[in-house]
Design an enzyme around this catalytic site. Sequence first.
Site, mmCIF file in Angstrom:
data_model
loop_
_atom_site.group_PDB
_atom_site.id
_atom_site.type_symbol
_atom_site.label_atom_id
_atom_site.label_comp_id
_atom_site.label_asym_id
_atom_site.label_seq_id
_atom_site.Cartn_x
_atom_site.Cartn_y
_atom_site.Cartn_z
ATOM 1 N N HIS A 127 3.195 10.573 -1.407
ATOM 2 C CA HIS A 127 4.139 10.607 -2.520
ATOM 3 C C HIS A 127 3.961 11.848 -3.388
ATOM 4 O O HIS A 127 3.025 12.632 -3.218
ATOM 5 C CB HIS A 127 4.045 9.330 -3.361
ATOM 6 C CG HIS A 127 2.723 9.084 -4.041
ATOM 7 N ND1 HIS A 127 2.191 9.935 -4.988
ATOM 8 C CD2 HIS A 127 1.852 8.047 -3.948
ATOM 9 C CE1 HIS A 127 1.057 9.444 -5.437
ATOM 10 N NE2 HIS A 127 0.808 8.298 -4.812
ATOM 11 N N CYS A 135 -3.479 6.720 -2.237
ATOM 12 C CA CYS A 135 -2.362 7.345 -1.535
ATOM 13 C C CYS A 135 -2.607 8.846 -1.372
ATOM 14 O O CYS A 135 -3.523 9.410 -1.958
ATOM 15 C CB CYS A 135 -1.065 7.126 -2.305
ATOM 16 S SG CYS A 135 -0.551 5.389 -2.402
#
Length: 218
Positions: A127, A135
């Site tokens: 992201h 992440c």
Amino acid sequence: MESIDDNRVVEAKRRKEKNLLAELQQLDIKAENLEILFIAIKEAKILEVYVKRKTQKQFRWFKSYLFSTFSGVLGPKKQEGDKQIPEGFYQITHLNPKSKYHLSLGINYPNPYDQANGFTGSAIFIHGGMESVGCIAIGDDAIEEIYVLTDIAQQNDQNEISVLIYPYAMHTEKHKLMLKTTDEATAHFWDRLATSYQYFQENKAPLSYEFKGNQIEY
């Protein structure tokens, strides 16, 4: 009426699609023939993008993006909330235009290997933004390119897009040194990953694998 999220994607395509297609054309790759693959190297904090034509066996390097931030340490993700970036062999599950971090690509953590080993966790993405709790964050500008490139590949029937996540550049000598820094279970897991990493470096193609119970077999 278009939503804010629709506009976010439209703007990303406006900014990135034309240049991406031109860069692919320089490699003699048209959108309808595109296949992509991602390799992340945690220690180097780099996400690499490889591309090829569907009729080709070998990928070629296309772009690299630095992580905008990093969470956790080297080693696989094992449980919800440990802030670890996973390691292993994954697939892109979906494009997410509604991400808290601009845009994102979902990753199928936990995969069958993770599940067989009792690892838990959810909502792992590549992201944008400058935050991470497990992440791969690469910033807004970079995620726009990745998002648009992935969309092009999916729209042209690439149904499986691999994300290979390695703890470090697993060259033979480096790998031998790193095995001394970890526990037995992680060392065994890293040995399996090193086989894949070294094969890709030599052949520019992913090594075929299967998840069999709590093991990875080639």
